[in-house]
Design a protein around this motif. Structure first.
Motif, PDB file in Angstrom:
ATOM      1  N   GLN A   1       0.840  -1.198   0.000  1.00 10.67           N
ATOM      2  CA  GLN A   1       0.000   0.000   0.000  1.00 10.67           C
ATOM      3  C   GLN A   1       0.874   1.247   0.000  1.00 10.67           C
ATOM      4  OE1 GLN A   1      -3.286   0.495  -0.018  1.00 10.67           O
ATOM      5  NE2 GLN A   1      -4.208  -1.483   0.446  1.00 10.67           N
TER       6      GLN A   1
ATOM      7  N   ASN B   1       3.252   5.380 -10.172  1.00 12.42           N
ATOM      8  CA  ASN B   1       2.418   4.589 -11.080  1.00 12.42           C
ATOM      9  C   ASN B   1       3.265   3.873 -12.124  1.00 12.42           C
ATOM     10  OD1 ASN B   1       0.116   5.370  -9.820  1.00 12.42           O
ATOM     11  ND2 ASN B   1      -0.613   6.722 -11.429  1.00 12.42           N
TER      12      ASN B   1
ATOM     13  N   GLU C   1       3.527  -0.118 -12.303  1.00 15.12           N
ATOM     14  CA  GLU C   1       3.124  -0.802 -13.536  1.00 15.12           C
ATOM     15  C   GLU C   1       4.219  -1.747 -14.014  1.00 15.12           C
ATOM     16  OE1 GLU C   1       0.814   0.939 -17.203  1.00 15.12           O
ATOM     17  OE2 GLU C   1       2.851   1.710 -17.147  1.00 15.12           O
TER      18      GLU C   1
ATOM     19  N   GLN D   1       4.755  -4.729 -11.593  1.00 12.18           N
ATOM     20  CA  GLN D   1       3.751  -5.791 -11.649  1.00 12.18           C
ATOM     21  C   GLN D   1       3.794  -6.553 -12.961  1.00 12.18           C
ATOM     22  OE1 GLN D   1      -0.122  -4.620  -9.506  1.00 12.18           O
ATOM     23  NE2 GLN D   1       0.938  -2.703  -9.834  1.00 12.18           N
TER      24      GLN D   1
ATOM     25  N   VAL E   1      -1.346   2.171  -5.468  1.00 14.45           N
ATOM     26  CA  VAL E   1      -0.837   3.522  -5.233  1.00 14.45           C
ATOM     27  C   VAL E   1      -1.998   4.488  -5.105  1.00 14.45           C
ATOM     28  CG1 VAL E   1       0.799   5.256  -5.973  1.00 14.45           C
ATOM     29  CG2 VAL E   1       1.094   2.908  -6.720  1.00 14.45           C
ATOM     30  N   GLU E   2      -2.041   5.199  -3.991  1.00  8.11           N
ATOM     31  CA  GLU E   2      -3.071   6.211  -3.806  1.00  8.11           C
ATOM     32  C   GLU E   2      -2.433   7.594  -3.812  1.00  8.11           C
ATOM     33  OE1 GLU E   2      -5.861   5.622  -0.521  1.00  8.11           O
ATOM     34  OE2 GLU E   2      -5.131   3.559  -0.504  1.00  8.11           O
TER      35      GLU E   2
ATOM     36  N   THR F   1      -3.744  19.620 -13.763  1.00  6.35           N
ATOM     37  CA  THR F   1      -4.745  19.722 -14.835  1.00  6.35           C
ATOM     38  C   THR F   1      -5.698  20.880 -14.548  1.00  6.35           C
ATOM     39  OG1 THR F   1      -5.878  17.942 -13.686  1.00  6.35           O
ATOM     40  CG2 THR F   1      -4.794  17.382 -15.736  1.00  6.35           C
TER      41      THR F   1
ATOM     42  N   TYR G   1       9.954  10.596 -18.301  1.00  2.00           N
ATOM     43  CA  TYR G   1       8.701  11.269 -17.947  1.00  2.00           C
ATOM     44  C   TYR G   1       8.948  12.645 -17.336  1.00  2.00           C
ATOM     45  CZ  TYR G   1       3.855  11.664 -16.456  1.00  2.00           C
ATOM     46  OH  TYR G   1       2.561  12.088 -16.310  1.00  2.00           O
TER      47      TYR G   1
ATOM     48  N   ALA H   1      -3.454   2.155 -16.754  1.00  2.00           N
ATOM     49  CA  ALA H   1      -2.036   2.221 -17.076  1.00  2.00           C
ATOM     50  C   ALA H   1      -1.474   3.529 -16.553  1.00  2.00           C
ATOM     51  CB  ALA H   1      -1.822   2.100 -18.577  1.00  2.00           C
ATOM     52  N   SER H   2      -0.148   3.593 -16.443  1.00  6.60           N
ATOM     53  CA  SER H   2       0.479   4.795 -15.887  1.00  6.60           C
ATOM     54  C   SER H   2       0.397   5.961 -16.863  1.00  6.60           C
ATOM     55  CB  SER H   2       1.941   4.505 -15.575  1.00  6.60           C
ATOM     56  OG  SER H   2       2.663   4.402 -16.787  1.00  6.60           O
ATOM     57  N   GLY H   3       0.784   7.147 -16.398  1.00  8.51           N
ATOM     58  CA  GLY H   3       0.701   8.359 -17.196  1.00  8.51           C
ATOM     59  C   GLY H   3       1.534   8.318 -18.464  1.00  8.51           C
TER      60      GLY H   3
ATOM     61  N   GLN I   1      -8.121  -1.242   3.053  1.00 10.04           N
ATOM     62  CA  GLN I   1      -8.319  -0.042   2.234  1.00 10.04           C
ATOM     63  C   GLN I   1      -8.576  -0.458   0.784  1.00 10.04           C
ATOM     64  OE1 GLN I   1      -7.486   3.376   2.678  1.00 10.04           O
ATOM     65  NE2 GLN I   1      -6.832   3.413   4.790  1.00 10.04           N
ATOM     66  N   SER I   2      -9.162   0.429   0.010  1.00 13.58           N
ATOM     67  CA  SER I   2      -9.333   0.273  -1.442  1.00 13.58           C
ATOM     68  C   SER I   2     -10.114  -0.980  -1.825  1.00 13.58           C
ATOM     69  CB  SER I   2      -7.996   0.215  -2.189  1.00 13.58           C
ATOM     70  OG  SER I   2      -7.085   1.114  -1.676  1.00 13.58           O
TER      71      SER I   2
ATOM     72  N   GLY J   1     -10.064   5.224   0.067  1.00 14.92           N
ATOM     73  CA  GLY J   1      -8.934   4.693  -0.691  1.00 14.92           C
ATOM     74  C   GLY J   1      -9.292   4.023  -1.991  1.00 14.92           C
TER      75      GLY J   1
ATOM     76  N   VAL K   1      -9.686   5.701  -4.754  1.00 13.35           N
ATOM     77  CA  VAL K   1      -9.003   6.441  -5.810  1.00 13.35           C
ATOM     78  C   VAL K   1      -7.558   5.978  -5.810  1.00 13.35           C
ATOM     79  CG1 VAL K   1      -8.555   8.686  -6.799  1.00 13.35           C
ATOM     80  CG2 VAL K   1     -10.502   8.366  -5.343  1.00 13.35           C
ATOM     81  N   ALA K   2      -7.335   4.831  -6.397  1.00 16.51           N
ATOM     82  CA  ALA K   2      -6.015   4.232  -6.329  1.00 16.51           C
ATOM     83  C   ALA K   2      -5.628   3.709  -7.696  1.00 16.51           C
ATOM     84  CB  ALA K   2      -6.008   3.098  -5.308  1.00 16.51           C
ATOM     85  N   PHE K   3      -4.338   3.551  -7.874  1.00 13.04           N
ATOM     86  CA  PHE K   3      -3.822   2.976  -9.105  1.00 13.04           C
ATOM     87  C   PHE K   3      -3.713   1.477  -8.893  1.00 13.04           C
ATOM     88  CE2 PHE K   3      -0.154   1.763 -11.784  1.00 13.04           C
ATOM     89  CZ  PHE K   3      -0.665   2.111 -13.002  1.00 13.04           C
ATOM     90  N   VAL K   4      -4.639   0.729  -9.470  1.00 14.11           N
ATOM     91  CA  VAL K   4      -4.683  -0.712  -9.272  1.00 14.11           C
ATOM     92  C   VAL K   4      -4.541  -1.392 -10.626  1.00 14.11           C
ATOM     93  CG1 VAL K   4      -5.980  -2.622  -8.292  1.00 14.11           C
ATOM     94  CG2 VAL K   4      -6.284  -0.342  -7.375  1.00 14.11           C
ATOM     95  N   ARG K   5      -3.566  -2.287 -10.755  1.00 10.15           N
ATOM     96  CA  ARG K   5      -3.350  -2.967 -12.030  1.00 10.15           C
ATOM     97  C   ARG K   5      -3.836  -4.413 -11.992  1.00 10.15           C
ATOM     98  NH1 ARG K   5      -1.335  -1.735 -16.837  1.00 10.15           N
ATOM     99  NH2 ARG K   5      -0.091  -3.626 -16.776  1.00 10.15           N
ATOM    100  N   GLU K   6      -3.952  -4.975 -10.795  1.00 11.52           N
ATOM    101  CA  GLU K   6      -4.327  -6.383 -10.700  1.00 11.52           C
ATOM    102  C   GLU K   6      -5.842  -6.505 -10.605  1.00 11.52           C
ATOM    103  OE1 GLU K   6      -2.079  -9.184 -10.343  1.00 11.52           O
ATOM    104  OE2 GLU K   6      -0.661  -7.692 -11.112  1.00 11.52           O
TER     105      GLU K   6
ATOM    106  N   PRO L   1      -7.887  -5.134  -3.550  1.00 11.23           N
ATOM    107  CA  PRO L   1      -7.992  -3.738  -3.989  1.00 11.23           C
ATOM    108  C   PRO L   1      -8.597  -3.650  -5.391  1.00 11.23           C
ATOM    109  CG  PRO L   1      -5.691  -4.438  -3.865  1.00 11.23           C
ATOM    110  CD  PRO L   1      -6.506  -5.550  -3.316  1.00 11.23           C
TER     111      PRO L   1
ATOM    112  N   GLN M   1      -6.994  13.843 -13.911  1.00  8.73           N
ATOM    113  CA  GLN M   1      -5.866  14.498 -13.246  1.00  8.73           C
ATOM    114  C   GLN M   1      -4.524  14.173 -13.884  1.00  8.73           C
ATOM    115  OE1 GLN M   1      -6.543  13.069  -9.280  1.00  8.73           O
ATOM    116  NE2 GLN M   1      -7.496  15.002  -8.746  1.00  8.73           N
ATOM    117  N   ARG M   2      -4.530  13.277 -14.870  1.00  6.30           N
ATOM    118  CA  ARG M   2      -3.254  12.903 -15.483  1.00  6.30           C
ATOM    119  C   ARG M   2      -2.776  14.002 -16.422  1.00  6.30           C
ATOM    120  NH1 ARG M   2      -3.477   7.032 -15.554  1.00  6.30           N
ATOM    121  NH2 ARG M   2      -4.103   6.517 -13.436  1.00  6.30           N
TER     122      ARG M   2
END
Lengths: 344, 448
Positions: free
Chosen positions: A30, A42, A46, A49, A58-59, A230, A321, B212-214, B295-296, B377, B379-384, B396, B409-410
């Protein structure tokens, strides 16, 4: 009343099963904290994983929020890593210690530039820190007395700047970026312009003078942006006269709509920030709860992967980046590998 | 018809009925004005809706299509399987960083083989392919290690900016100023498209892939968010429906009328008006800090949304129970049914369509809710992807509305398109649920 009984027992069963399930150990890392570090975290999460069989969540939420949650205690219900765009404060370390979080590993991942950008079709700007102080300070010392800042046009602040109304969009106080802006730009400008010396002549001690320097006017000339970049970008799109404070990475992703201002004659780029020529930059960090290493699977692997040359090195995806790679990355890698906690 | 004045002859009517007097004309005018106001109000509402839909559709429809580059890649056995025994477990130690140069070299060779002249360096050519490509290739190789050593044709994602060229987001002018794409790359992309190496096609991955990431807007998808939202709806349905229906049946059919039940009733109505963020704070305090839930996780989101949906369901259920005429209850009691039998055998089945409609509308409300999820929680970046229920409820996950929020927001402008696309998906779900509610009502509702 069997229905009521049924409801009560259903609730009880739900509660018991919920706590039972929560008691099983957590197998996700976490992470929470700074929205400046978020895109980098992020990217790392990415790639991590993709290559390894661990889960990272990631929050966002800002440096202070992230560190506050980080310091809530040790255990599976607390976060493992706090991202921060500023160093942890003494008061936060004390809170952490009170709650049992004594072993913290500080990891510096690199540097981030803070840039000043405006609409691509507008005037271009060449700033020095004192321009920003004179434009945004709440009160200025004039003839031995503090008077409310009368400046409304950039050319009133500095005759070399274009005659354009001052409209600044600066990060809100919950952002770590604001602290760097206050110290490296406003306070610096206060000293450069001689205002600080004038205040001290008026009988203020150094702390009071610094505080007066960093007080930002609240008459609508400067707008605090509590959201993300943004939002700042949207404000500039709505008001082409506006000048916004951005992270270098954000600017690099939006060079087709923004133009960047120079600071003290230096154009911000990863090179000028790495060499230290560009004055407004700050280190980015994440903090690891050492007590969780070995308990939460993947935690140490994630941290090591983050600072590896392949990710955080000068040719890695983080640098691509917009992160300015840490020249002392090898030392940081050693810190993570040996789990060196703060104060040791 | 005539006014008799005291002590005098009846005064004759001044005007005929056919001629409008000033008063009538004024009344008619005011009616016409009112109609115009009403029409204007409706027009404004419709215009706002049309404007919203047009802007979302024009921004977002393109996110369902994606640009792919296809070219042959030689899978170098020395790089991908140094030990040479095609064991996927050993091959896992070869990370995506080793696949990247392979992809880049293959693309450079392909451009040369097509006979396209370009001054671009190899790294600039490689930048036209998504950063996701090495991961795509690695996943393909690990799932079928026998491919190593062969040359395969693979469709890889194009970089977000190249994708933007074919969606009108990136133009020659913007490319000149853009640090991430050059006009030369843009020209090359057009040439490759003419050769058939670059195609833009429908992209299921937008709906099924994880976030995916930014750096890779082209690879971002809604898979985890849709699953997270679906799991939360399951939790809401499992908790809110039984609790809500039980509570309303008790209140409506069994509870004695006294001050206590009056108080409960007033409070339920008040609860329906409580801002949703308050439920988020409650959820954080009770479910995460006190009960120790993770969380999440969709379970926490679902429980919070349950609290939020309960009043809606209770109010709808009570209204539909009340709509069942008392004669039905009395008839059942009259032929010897117990109170409970009369409720469960007669009243509840007749009220069911109304209850279902209320539940679906409550669920639709919960599906679009963002504010309480910010605090727990989600609002998270979750890939799995989360696992199958019930374990998956504790994994999560993200949720559709918060995915929209985090994409806006990216920094990469390509995420604007993604966010609008996610809104379209969310709207489709909402329209579907509301249509179902209307259909159920039309089909089964009885009027007395």
């Amino acid at each position: 009343m069997s229905l009521a009984k049924l409801t009560v027992s259903a609730l009880a069963v739900a509660a018991v099963s919920a706590t039972a399930a929560a008691a099983q150990s957590r197998d996700t890392v976490q992470v929470a904290g700074s929205s400046t570090v978020l895109p980098y975290a992020n990217i790392v999460a990415e790639a991590f994983q993709e290559n390894f069989d661990f889960t990272v969540v990631v929050e966002s939420g800002g440096s202070s929020t992230g560190l506050r949650r980080f310091c809530e205690g040790v255990g599976e219900n607390t976060t493992d890593i706090a991202n921060a765009s500023r160093p942890i404060r003494e008061s936060e370390i004390a809170t952490c210690a009170e709650n049992g979080v004594t072993d913290i590993i500080e990891v510096r991942i690199g540097y981030d530039g803070i840039v000043f950008a405006s609409d691509i079709n507008g005037n271009s700007f060449e700033f020095v820190p004192s321009d920003w102080y004179l434009a945004l300070a709440a009160n200025l010392p004039v003839d031995g007395a503090m008077v409310a800042n009368p400046n409304t046009m950039w050319n009133e602040v500095n005759p070399d700047l274009p005659a354009q109304e001052i409209a600044a969009y600066i990060p809100g106080t919950r952002h770590g970026t604001r602290e760097v802006f206050d110290e490296n730009v406003i306070l610096q400008g206060c000293e450069d312009s001689g205002a600080m010396a004038a205040m001290m002549e008026m009988g203020m001690d150094e702390d009071a003078a610094e505080e007066a320097c960093m007080e930002i006017r609240a008459d609508g000339v400067s707008t605090d942006i509590d959201g993300d970049y943004t939002e700042t970008l949207a404000r500039i799109a709505a008001n082409p006269e506006g000048i916004g404070v951005f992270g270098l990475a954000f600017y690099q992703n939006n060079t087709d709509s923004l133009q960047v201002a120079t600071m003290s004659g230096v154009t911000p780029s990863t090179e000028t920030i790495a060499s230290g020529e560009y004055p407004v930059s700050r280190p980015l960090f994440f903090y690891i709860k050492a007590a969780h290493i070995g308990v939460i699977p993947g935690l140490k692997e994630y941290a090591e992967f983050f600072v590896s040359d392949a990710m955080a090195g000068p040719d890695g995806p983080l640098a691509a980046y917009g992160l300015v790679s840490d020249p002392e990355l090898a030392a940081v890698q050693a810190t993570v590998a040996n789990e060196v906690t703060m104060g040791n | 018809m005539s006014v008799t004045t005291e002590g005098g002859a009846p005064e004759p009517r001044r005007t005929s009925l056919l001629e409008l007097d000033a008063r009538t004309r004024r009344r008619n005018r005011s009616e016409a004005r009112f109609r115009a106001y009403g029409l204007a109000a409706v027009t404004v509402a419709v215009m706002a809706l049309v404007l919203l839909l047009v802007s979302i559709l024009s921004n977002g429809l393109s996110s369902f299509r994606q640009t792919f580059v296809s070219f042959p890649i030689t899978l170098d056995a020395d790089v991908l399987d140094p030990s040479g025994n095609r064991n996927p477990e050993e091959m896992q130690s070869v990370l995506t960083f080793s696949y990247g140069p392979l992809v880049q070299q293959a693309f450079v060779d392909h451009v040369a083989a097509l006979g396209i002249e370009t001054d671009l360096p190899a790294s600039a050519l490689g930048d036209m392919i998504s950063d996701q490509a090495p991961a795509q290739l690695r996943a393909a190789v690990l799932s079928n290690p026998a491919m190593v050593g062969e040359t395969i044709d693979l469709q890889l994602l194009a970089n977000g900016r190249v994708d933007g060229v074919f969606k009108g987001r990136v133009t020659m002018e913007s490319a000149e100023r853009d640090a991430l794409i050059s006009p030369e790359q843009l020209i090359l992309a057009e040439q490759l498209r003419a050769e058939g190496s670059i195609i833009t096609r429908f992209n299921w991955d937008f709906i099924t892939a994880p976030d995916a990431s930014g750096q890779r807007p082209e690879a971002a998808g809604l898979g985890v968010a849709i699953m997270g939202s679906f799991y939360m709806m399951l939790v809401v349905l499992a908790f809110a429906l039984p609790i809500g229906v039980a509570a309303s049946i008790y209140l409506e059919e069994f509870a004695p009328k006294n001050r206590l039940t009056d108080l409960i009733e007033v409070n339920i109505s008040n609860l329906a008006a409580v801002p949703s963020i308050v439920f988020g704070i409650l959820g954080l305090a009770i479910f995460i800090n006190f009960a120790g839930l993770p969380q999440s996780a969709p379970i926490v989101g679902g429980l919070v949304l349950t609290l939020m949906t309960l009043p809606t369901i209770i109010i709808a259920t009570r209204a539909s129970l009340r709509a069942v005429p008392p004669s039905i209850r009395e008839a059942a009691l009259g032929i010897g049914a117990s109170k409970m039998q009369s409720v469960f055998h007669h009243v509840l089945p007749l009220a069911a369509p109304g209850i279902l409609t209320g539940t679906i509308i409550g669920l639709a409300q919960a599906l679009g809710e963002t504010a309480p999820l910010l605090l727990i929680g989600m609002v998270a970046f979750v890939r799995e992807y989360p696992a199958a229920p019930l374990d998956g409820l504790f994994d999560p996950a993200s949720a559709l509305p918060v995915q929209v929020y985090s994409w806006t927001q990216r920094s990469d402008p390509a995420f604007v398109e993604r966010a609008s696309g996610a809104i379209i998906v969310l709207l489709v779900f909402l329209i579907f649920m509301n249509a179902m509610a209307v259909l159920l009502r039309r089909r089964f509702e009885r009027r007395w």
